[in-house]
Structures are given as C-alpha cells and as structure tokens.
Enzyme design. Structure first.
Site, PDB file in Angstrom:
ATOM      1  N   PHE A   1     -25.873  89.864  24.773  1.00  0.00           N
ATOM      2  CA  PHE A   1     -26.690  91.083  24.728  1.00  0.00           C
ATOM      3  C   PHE A   1     -28.159  90.722  24.890  1.00  0.00           C
ATOM      4  O   PHE A   1     -28.883  91.299  25.713  1.00  0.00           O
ATOM      5  CB  PHE A   1     -26.448  91.792  23.393  1.00  0.00           C
ATOM      6  CG  PHE A   1     -27.234  93.062  23.187  1.00  0.00           C
ATOM      7  CD1 PHE A   1     -26.602  94.298  23.226  1.00  0.00           C
ATOM      8  CD2 PHE A   1     -28.598  93.039  22.920  1.00  0.00           C
ATOM      9  CE1 PHE A   1     -27.316  95.477  23.018  1.00  0.00           C
ATOM     10  CE2 PHE A   1     -29.321  94.205  22.712  1.00  0.00           C
ATOM     11  CZ  PHE A   1     -28.675  95.424  22.766  1.00  0.00           C
ATOM     12  N   CYS A   2     -28.633  89.750  24.093  1.00  0.00           N
ATOM     13  CA  CYS A   2     -30.049  89.387  24.121  1.00  0.00           C
ATOM     14  C   CYS A   2     -30.417  88.636  25.399  1.00  0.00           C
ATOM     15  O   CYS A   2     -31.511  88.825  25.941  1.00  0.00           O
ATOM     16  CB  CYS A   2     -30.403  88.569  22.891  1.00  0.00           C
ATOM     17  SG  CYS A   2     -30.350  89.531  21.349  1.00  0.00           S
ATOM     18  N   VAL A   3     -29.524  87.788  25.889  1.00  0.00           N
ATOM     19  CA  VAL A   3     -29.802  87.098  27.157  1.00  0.00           C
ATOM     20  C   VAL A   3     -30.018  88.114  28.267  1.00  0.00           C
ATOM     21  O   VAL A   3     -30.991  88.040  29.031  1.00  0.00           O
ATOM     22  CB  VAL A   3     -28.647  86.138  27.525  1.00  0.00           C
ATOM     23  CG1 VAL A   3     -28.863  85.563  28.925  1.00  0.00           C
ATOM     24  CG2 VAL A   3     -28.544  85.000  26.512  1.00  0.00           C
TER      25      VAL A   3
END
Length: 326
Positions: free
Chosen positions: A85-87
């Site tokens: 998600f953060c990548v």
C-alpha cells in the site's frame, strides 16, 4: 464503514468534529488527500491521529530537503516492511513531484539510475548503514523514515493492500494521472510547524531532531502511542519489550529463536508483537482472540500503535550506533 478497513469502522470523515476534523482539513490543504485512509483508520484515537499527521507533515512535506529524496527513503522503508500500500502511494507521489521515470523504475522493482537515489533507497531499507545525506538534512530524512516505520505498521495491520480502489494503482496510466492530480499540492512550499497546534499530547523530543518541529511532533506521537501499553498485562508487556529489544531492526519475523506468543494464552502480546515485527502476518483470528467486549476500535488502534512505536524506538536506537555520514 467497509472496504479498505480490515477491523475497524471509522466514523465517516464528513461527520468528523474537533481535532479529527481539523486534521482532515489540514490534510486536504497540505497533503492533497483530505480523507487519506491511513489517517481515517486512526480517527478513533485523535491524539494518535494528530501525532501521526504532525510527524509526517513536518518531516516529509515541510523542510528544505528535496521531496523526491524523502519519497525515495520512504519507499525504501516501505519495501523493507513489506507494505505494498505504502510503496504504491510513494510511487504515485513521485509522479506528483514530476519524477516520472524514477517512479516507474521503483514500480518495476528496479534500482534508480541516479547513484544518490540508489543510496537513499538502500538506506531506507536498512538504516544501519551510513547516512547518505548531509547533516543539515538529518532530521527530515530520519523523521521521514521513522514516520513510515510507524505508518507501514498501521497500514499493514488495519488496512487492505490497495492504495487505490480496486487495485487501480497497478496501471501506469492511473499512477501517472493520480500523481499529476496531486502535483500542485506536492510542489508547494510549506511552513514548518503548522501542524503542532493540532497535537493533544506532548513528549521529550529526540536528540536527532532537537529544536525542530519534527522533534516536537515525534515526542507527541511517542507519548500517544505508548498509551497502548496499558492494554497489556505485565507479563505481556515484558514479552513484547524483550522480543523487540532482541530484534536487529531490519529482519522481520520469524527470526531464529524468536517466540510468537500463543493466541489463546497471550492474545494481546501476540497482536502487539506482530504489529511491531511482522504486521502483514496479522490474521482475523489474531484480532478476534483479543478483541472481545468491552474492547473497541479505540483499543485496537492503540494496541497496534503501541507495537508500532516499539519497533520505531528500536530502529531509532540502532541509529545511534551507526556512523552518521559518509
């Protein structure tokens, strides 16, 4: 509320009041995404929400270090923590900075061509290495990295993996368009410290950010997140702290000799320790075993945040034993 939230039902953002509404308003102005899911999921605990937002704003968004460099560091941290998600979010934000080629290089899982970006990505993945940035940028880069060590764990524990609805972030065109929609906000110069008025807690600023808005924000987040320790018994608390203290700050569970607490006997310790060292391994059964009445969303968010801050503090401590700059 259903969809991206795995175990909580946050109040709809349009119904927010008080500190939560104020954070959402500043998110919209300074981040460009008023209802970013990672903040909505923290809304059950306003001090945590405000502290998390303040650390992110003051380290990643404000300051003098190039935004692209800090996004690369954050992407490296998120890769190390296995937080897709953060990548994906950082890839979109790199598109927003105008660094389209770099964004797609990371999207393909390749190394940046620029040596400086390669070093920043590597340091984000392993902060025990020499810091690849000048001393005057240390607070911003360390703050960014530690912010995402915390945020990655919140996301992996409490949200689904898709940064955009239906996994649309896997398409290059979508990533590019989403990034361009944020370009105006991302390229604005922000005044440091404007998030501090939202804080509901306070704590000792870390030495690496003393005298800065980043330090004030980090101290407040640490205090808010440590409140979750009160949800654990003395036995559970000792087990979590001992396991995290033995961690190298890089390698996720399982480690040789690492013991994961039994789900039935010590469900709180198991959940907090997973949040600290392997949040992507949290299962429905792990949450169900601990979250029995009268425990609420507020309790769950605080317990996960406690595990997350334990991990952040371990990584932070290891920083003091490594050479600062090349």
């Amino acid at each position: 509320m259903t969809g991206p939230f795995r175990y909580t039902s946050p109040v709809p953002p349009k119904s927010a009041t008080g500190t939560v509404a104020d954070v959402y308003a500043q998110l919209g102005t300074d981040f460009g995404i008023e209802r970013a899911r990672v903040f909505v999921v923290l809304s059950a605990a306003p001090p945590l929400l405000a502290g998390t937002w303040a650390v992110l704003r003051e380290s990643l968004l404000a300051g003098r270090a190039p935004r692209t460099d800090k996004e690369v560091v954050a992407a490296g941290v998120s890769l190390a923590n296995r937080c897709p998600f953060c990548v994906d979010a950082h890839i979109v934000l790199l598109h927003a900075t105008g660094d389209h080629r770099l964004a797609e290089t990371l999207a393909r899982g390749e190394q940046p061509k620029d040596p400086g970006h390669r070093q920043l990505l590597a340091w984000g993945k392993d902060m025990t290495t020499v810091r690849p940035f000048p001393a005057e940028q240390s607070a911003e880069h360390i703050g960014t990295a530690l912010a995402f060590h915390f945020i990655n764990r919140i996301v992996s524990s409490l949200l689904t993996e898709n940064a955009l609805p239906c996994g649309a972030q896997k398409y290059r065109l979508v990533r590019t368009v989403a990034g361009r929609s944020l370009a105006g906000t991302v390229r604005r110069e922000l005044t440091p410290g404007e998030s501090l008025a939202l804080l509901e807690t306070e704590g000792e600023p870390p030495r690496w950010a003393a005298g800065t808005a980043i330090g004030t924000a980090f101290g407040a987040l640490r205090t808010a997140a440590q409140l979750g320790a009160g949800l654990l018994s003395d036995e559970e608390l000792a087990l979590v702290r001992e396991s995290v203290a033995a961690w190298d700050g890089v390698t996720p569970l399982p480690l040789h000799g690492a013991r994961l607490p039994d789900r039935d006997a010590l469900p709180g310790a198991r959940l907090a320790l997973l949040a600290a060292r392997a949040p992507y391994r949290i299962t429905d059964d792990d949450v169900a075993a601990w979250r029995v009445p009268p425990r609420t969303d507020h309790c769950l968010v605080h317990l996960i945040a406690f595990g997350a801050i334990c991990a952040v503090e371990r990584v932070e401590a290891i920083l003091t034993t490594t050479k600062e700059h090349a």
